[in-house]
Design an enzyme around this catalytic site. Structure first.
Site, PDB file in Angstrom:
ATOM      1  N   ASP A  53       1.046  -1.079   0.092  1.00 21.11           N
ATOM      2  CA  ASP A  53      -0.170   0.165  -0.080  1.00 21.11           C
ATOM      3  C   ASP A  53       0.957   1.385  -0.008  1.00 21.11           C
ATOM      4  OD1 ASP A  53      -2.742   1.369   0.659  1.00 21.11           O
ATOM      5  OD2 ASP A  53      -1.538   1.962   2.417  1.00 21.11           O
ATOM      6  N   GLU A  85       1.357  -0.547  -5.066  1.00 21.48           N
ATOM      7  CA  GLU A  85       0.324   0.634  -5.548  1.00 21.48           C
ATOM      8  C   GLU A  85       0.952   1.694  -5.948  1.00 21.48           C
ATOM      9  OE1 GLU A  85      -3.079   3.583  -3.845  1.00 21.48           O
ATOM     10  OE2 GLU A  85      -1.670   2.719  -2.400  1.00 21.48           O
TER      11      GLU A  85
HETATM   12  C1  GLC Z   1      -3.904   3.702  -0.471  1.00 26.35           C
HETATM   13  C2  GLC Z   1      -5.390   2.681  -0.260  1.00 26.35           C
HETATM   14  C3  GLC Z   1      -6.360   3.446   0.177  1.00 26.35           C
HETATM   15  C4  GLC Z   1      -6.020   4.116   1.572  1.00 26.35           C
HETATM   16  C5  GLC Z   1      -4.669   4.665   1.527  1.00 26.35           C
HETATM   17  C6  GLC Z   1      -3.939   4.768   2.855  1.00 26.35           C
HETATM   18  O1  GLC Z   1      -4.148   4.392  -1.428  1.00 26.35           O
HETATM   19  O2  GLC Z   1      -5.530   2.126  -1.349  1.00 26.35           O
HETATM   20  O3  GLC Z   1      -7.478   2.971   0.398  1.00 26.35           O
HETATM   21  O4  GLC Z   1      -6.888   4.888   2.080  1.00 26.35           O
HETATM   22  O5  GLC Z   1      -3.705   3.896   0.873  1.00 26.35           O
HETATM   23  O6  GLC Z   1      -3.900   3.923   3.381  1.00 26.35           O
END
Ligand code: GLC
Length: 568
Positions: free
Chosen positions: A231, A291
């Site tokens: 993440d 991500e």
């Molecule tokens: C990423 C996740 C999102 C979350 C953020 C903070 O972007 O996909 O849903 O709110 O991280 O952890």
């Protein structure tokens, strides 16, 4: 030199080939050197919203286990479950208070082990979501960190004095609409959080933090997890000098000045952390998905690592930002991604982004557009990550008023920022109460469209979005050219239609996607790809009318898909 051909279209082949389905998941590396994850179709599950086995209105792990047969039948090889660890749920699980347990809301560790075991029986691997940038403010590390300036975990987070009394250390902003620094009266310092104040950033410059986080991955690998989706990796490191970010013209959705976040995002040190996480992943034969919010292909390329020693699967999230359906835009992007020389990872939507079925819907051809987008990202060279509900044409169900909003950013930014509830609504299993998700009131409302767009009804309809996905995934798993083939773009001058070949050894699959609302006559220009008088066997179309005969040009209905095998 380009040349037009008359094509003999063998429609008789359609019926039998459209039923072909299979699962090409392999254990080791295949003859092309491809690992399992390169052929796999990943499926993202937002556990709160997938299936509620104990009828409390929130989905759970047992619910997911009960749906594994559905996923297997669909053609899914791996599920990525967004965080299911103990959490105060401020950010619905992305605020983790214990990395090595399951939140009781979702079940128990035994439920998790059973999910992994049942997945294994079906060749469905489990990927967990590792929130690497921050913890919850309720994590024991942060509770200790906050307790005093000399606590054992003080330096596990980013604490600084204010610039002057009452003023934060610098001008950085949280992406979630608040300040990035929160003052702690007890110790007289500020802590940094790129997201909500309840999500303090870990200090990855502290070797103890790095070690603890690498150990978390070991804990789960030993329990049978096949990898992680990492993440928010872009935000792992910050400039230790806390240099102010340059202010840009204009304001954001929360009315704050736009910033060029050069000092708290994508710092080069991120790549060191990726390498370390990769070293551990390699010890367990696991895969790392990132991500990775990148603005161009060069940045994406960096995430694979100069020696292929970082993420195997940095997500290409760039297509999710395309404003419309422009064949030219897709063609250029796909060409650039392929030219970068790595294994692409395509994503068209997720739990943070308005569903693709809503982004591009025109109110007339919604299902056709859903099928066309499916054919696009599932026939390209690379891995694909689906999002639950995409396969039934689920659309966003955005809150109608501020009072209905659950996602805090939606409350803070209403109405410009409505939050992410709309893309996180319950999976639509049937047309009964709450779409079969739960007998209790679901945590988010089910839209009226669940009457027509649900698994049970679509299973029975050969023309549904779901039936199209099932056939498409079947082809993806059985056609060698779709699994292994290179990507060759053709008909490049056409601004409305995306046409390409996937070629492997003596085989090729032709994909034609009409990205426009009007019929397009598509001439075939395949001589550049070395195909002179090719014969086609139709594998799959989304046409409403049957096409008969031989064509010099292919009449493509609005937003339609044509996939054929070239038999020469
Ligand atoms: C990423 C996740 C999102 C979350 C953020 C903070 O972007 O996909 O849903 O709110 O991280 O952890």
């Amino acid at each position: 030199m380009k040349r037009k051909f008359a094509m003999a279209i063998l429609l008789a082949a359609v019926a039998c080939l459209m039923t072909a389905r299979g699962n090409a998941q392999t254990k080791g590396v295949d003859t092309e050197g491809h690992a399992w994850w390169q052929h796999a179709v990943f499926y993202e599950i937002y556990p709160r919203s997938f299936a509620d086995s104990n009828n409390d209105g929130v989905g759970d792990l047992k619910g997911i286990t009960a749906k594994l047969d559905y996923l297997k039948e669909l053609g899914v090889n791996a599920i990525w479950i967004t965080p299911c660890f103990p959490s105060p749920q401020v950010d619905f699980g992305y605020d983790v208070s214990d990395y090595e347990a399951i939140d009781p809301m979702y079940g128990t560790m035994e439920d998790f082990d059973r999910l992994v075991a049942e997945g294994k029986k079906r060749d469905i691997r489990v990927i967990l979501d590792f929130v690497v940038n921050h913890t919850s403010d309720q994590h024991k590390w942060f509770i200790d960190s906050k307790s005093s300036k000399t606590s054992a975990h003080r330096d596990w987070y980013i604490w600084r004095d204010g610039k002057r009394p009452g003023q934060p250390p610098n001008n950085w902003l949280s992406t979630f609409g608040t300040a990035a620094w929160t003052f702690d009266a007890k110790t007289g310092q500020y802590y940094y959080h790129y997201f909500y104040p309840q999500q303090p950033d870990l200090n990855w410059r502290n070797p103890a933090v790095e070690k603890a986080m690498l150990d978390v991955t070991r804990f789960w690998y030993k329990r049978g997890v096949a990898g992680f989706r990492l993440d928010a990796v872009d935000t792992l490191y910050e400039d230790p000098n806390l240099t102010d970010n340059p202010v840009l013209p204009g304001t954001d959705k929360f009315g704050r000045p736009n910033m060029d976040e050069i000092h708290n995002k994508k710092l080069p040190e991120v790549h060191d952390a990726m390498k370390k996480l990769r070293t551990v992943a390699d010890e367990y034969g696991s895969v790392l998905i990132g991500e990775t919010w990148t603005s161009n292909v060069d940045q994406l390329k960096d995430y694979y690592g100069a020696k292929n020693d970082e993420l195997q699967m940095p997500m290409d999230l760039m297509m999710t930002g395309f404003k419309g359906l422009s064949a030219d835009e897709y063609r250029k992007h796909i060409a650039a991604v392929n030219a970068a020389g790595h294994w692409p990872v395509y994503v068209i939507t997720n739990h943070d982004i308005v569903r693709s079925n809503t982004r591009y819907a025109d109110g007339v051809h919604n299902d056709d557009i859903a099928k066309m987008m499916a054919a696009l990202y599932l026939t390209l060279r690379g891995s694909a990550i689906m999002y639950y509900g995409e396969e039934i044409g689920m659309e966003n169900n955005d809150p109608k008023s501020k009072d209905d909003v659950q996602d805090p950013i939606g409350k803070l930014g209403w109405p410009l920022e409505k939050g992410r509830d709309g893309e996180r609504t319950p999976m639509q299993w049937n047309h009964e109460t709450n779409a079969g998700f739960s007998v209790a009131k679901p945590w988010l409302p089910v839209p009226a469209s669940a009457i027509t767009h649900n698994v049970a009804s679509e299973m029975k309809d050969p023309d549904s979005v779901l039936s199209f996905y099932r056939k498409l995934l079947g082809l993806r798993h059985t056609e060698a050219a779709l699994l292994e083939g290179d990507y060759v773009s053709t008909n490049e001058d056409n601004p409305n239609v995306l046409t390409y070949l996937r070629r492997y050894k003596g085989e090729a699959v032709l994909v034609i996607l009409n990205m426009s609302a009007v019929e397009q006559k598509v001439p075939f220009e395949l001589s550049a790809a070395g195909l002179r008088e090719p014969k086609l066997e139709v594998l799959l179309t989304s046409f409403h009318k049957q096409v008969k005969g031989a064509f010099a040009v292919m009449p493509m209905e609005p937003y339609s898909v044509f996939i054929a095998k070239i038999t020469k």
